[in-house]
Design a protein around this motif. Structure first.
Motif, PDB file in Angstrom:
ATOM      1  N   ARG A 214       0.833  -1.211   0.000  1.00  0.00           N
ATOM      2  CA  ARG A 214       0.000   0.000   0.000  1.00  0.00           C
ATOM      3  C   ARG A 214       0.863   1.254   0.000  1.00  0.00           C
ATOM      4  O   ARG A 214       0.551   2.243  -0.670  1.00  0.00           O
TER       5      ARG A 214
ATOM      6  N   TYR B 241      -4.261   1.586  -7.527  1.00  0.00           N
ATOM      7  CA  TYR B 241      -5.301   2.517  -7.109  1.00  0.00           C
ATOM      8  C   TYR B 241      -6.226   1.868  -6.082  1.00  0.00           C
ATOM      9  O   TYR B 241      -6.615   2.498  -5.105  1.00  0.00           O
ATOM     10  N   GLN B 242      -6.579   0.611  -6.315  1.00  0.00           N
ATOM     11  CA  GLN B 242      -7.444  -0.092  -5.368  1.00  0.00           C
ATOM     12  C   GLN B 242      -6.760  -0.258  -4.018  1.00  0.00           C
ATOM     13  O   GLN B 242      -7.383  -0.065  -2.962  1.00  0.00           O
TER      14      GLN B 242
ATOM     15  N   SER C 227      -6.757   3.209  -2.226  1.00  0.00           N
ATOM     16  CA  SER C 227      -7.996   3.946  -1.994  1.00  0.00           C
ATOM     17  C   SER C 227      -9.136   3.119  -1.408  1.00  0.00           C
ATOM     18  O   SER C 227     -10.070   3.675  -0.827  1.00  0.00           O
ATOM     19  N   GLU C 228      -9.085   1.795  -1.540  1.00  0.00           N
ATOM     20  CA  GLU C 228     -10.215   0.983  -1.118  1.00  0.00           C
ATOM     21  C   GLU C 228      -9.873  -0.007  -0.013  1.00  0.00           C
ATOM     22  O   GLU C 228     -10.754  -0.737   0.461  1.00  0.00           O
ATOM     23  N   ILE C 229      -8.611  -0.046   0.395  1.00  0.00           N
ATOM     24  CA  ILE C 229      -8.182  -0.993   1.420  1.00  0.00           C
ATOM     25  C   ILE C 229      -7.554  -0.220   2.568  1.00  0.00           C
ATOM     26  O   ILE C 229      -6.766   0.703   2.357  1.00  0.00           O
ATOM     27  N   SER C 230      -7.905  -0.578   3.782  1.00  0.00           N
ATOM     28  CA  SER C 230      -7.335   0.069   4.957  1.00  0.00           C
ATOM     29  C   SER C 230      -6.877  -0.996   5.946  1.00  0.00           C
ATOM     30  O   SER C 230      -7.154  -2.183   5.781  1.00  0.00           O
TER      31      SER C 230
ATOM     32  N   SER D  90     -12.337  13.601  -3.178  1.00  0.00           N
ATOM     33  CA  SER D  90     -13.491  12.699  -3.078  1.00  0.00           C
ATOM     34  C   SER D  90     -14.323  12.722  -4.361  1.00  0.00           C
ATOM     35  O   SER D  90     -14.871  11.688  -4.779  1.00  0.00           O
TER      36      SER D  90
ATOM     37  N   HIS E 280     -12.397  10.700  -6.991  1.00  0.00           N
ATOM     38  CA  HIS E 280     -12.482   9.280  -6.660  1.00  0.00           C
ATOM     39  C   HIS E 280     -13.847   8.704  -7.032  1.00  0.00           C
ATOM     40  O   HIS E 280     -13.945   7.619  -7.615  1.00  0.00           O
TER      41      HIS E 280
ATOM     42  N   VAL F 155     -14.317   5.695  -9.730  1.00  0.00           N
ATOM     43  CA  VAL F 155     -14.879   4.404  -9.314  1.00  0.00           C
ATOM     44  C   VAL F 155     -16.128   4.068 -10.119  1.00  0.00           C
ATOM     45  O   VAL F 155     -16.311   2.928 -10.566  1.00  0.00           O
TER      46      VAL F 155
END
Length: 208
Positions: free
Chosen positions: A65, A108-109, A112-115, A162, A165, A169
């Motif tokens: 990441r 990008y995923q 932006s989409e994983i924490s 935002s 994004h 998406v």
């Protein structure tokens, strides 16, 4: 005879290979559905080998990441460097953002989409996250300094981020259909946001 210790280059190459395999698995299955054993199998080594180079799966996830965030920030910084004033930099960052998301969907995923539960445990991830945020806010400070808008640079930067994004998406998921062009939607939305803040929005030379 004991094995010859790996060189720094060999260690770096192995870590990179682990990260490549892990990235594919994380994106395909989601981090919660990936195990160290699966990563090891993908690399072609024993289940315990990756533990010699990474503490656990979370460290691998943080590493990939951080790399994604750095690639993102570098792409935007390169775009910003091409602009001679705040107008051009505002346009350039939007173009670079969409180009990065389109050309590097896995990165990008990941960014932006994983924490992760405790990102503060990983200094490189903290640093890369800070760099990405600064890239998305720094150009707004330039716009404020040049009188294009007035307000909180951090808040405005996140508004733009935002919005970009959301459009990216929707477009990548095919949710815009054939009736709305993503690039046109982005330009019109950004111009509307800027107009709502009573500023002079960045224009392209070919826009009327």
């Amino acid at each position: 005879m004991p094995k010859k210790p790996k060189t720094d280059q060999e260690i770096a190459a192995f870590r990179e290979r682990v990260c490549e395999v892990a990235t594919e698995l994380f994106v395909e299955r989601g981090p919660d559905n990936v195990t160290m054993r699966q990563i090891a199998a993908g690399v072609g080594v024993s289940p315990m080998t990756p533990y010699r180079y990474f503490q656990d799966k979370d460290e691998i996830l943080a590493t990939v990441r951080a790399a994604a965030l750095d690639r993102f920030a570098a792409a935007l910084e390169a775009g910003l460097a091409q602009g001679s004033d705040a107008r051009e930099r505002a346009r350039a960052i939007g173009d670079a953002y969409v180009r990065f998301a389109t050309e590097h969907p896995a990165a990008y995923q990941l960014m932006s989409e994983i924490s992760q539960v405790d990102e503060s445990r990983y200094p490189e991830l903290v640093r890369a996250s800070r760099r990405a945020r600064e890239t998305m806010v720094g150009y707004v400070r330039d716009m404020i300094r040049e009188g294009m808008m007035d307000g909180d640079a951090d808040l405005i930067g996140y508004m733009f981020w935002s919005t970009l994004h959301g459009i990216v998406v929707l477009d990548m998921a095919g949710r815009l259909g054939g009736e709305i062009d993503a690039d046109t939607l982005r330009k019109k939305t950004m111009r509307t946001l800027l107009a709502g803040m009573a500023v002079s929005p960045p224009r392209r030379d070919d826009e009327s």
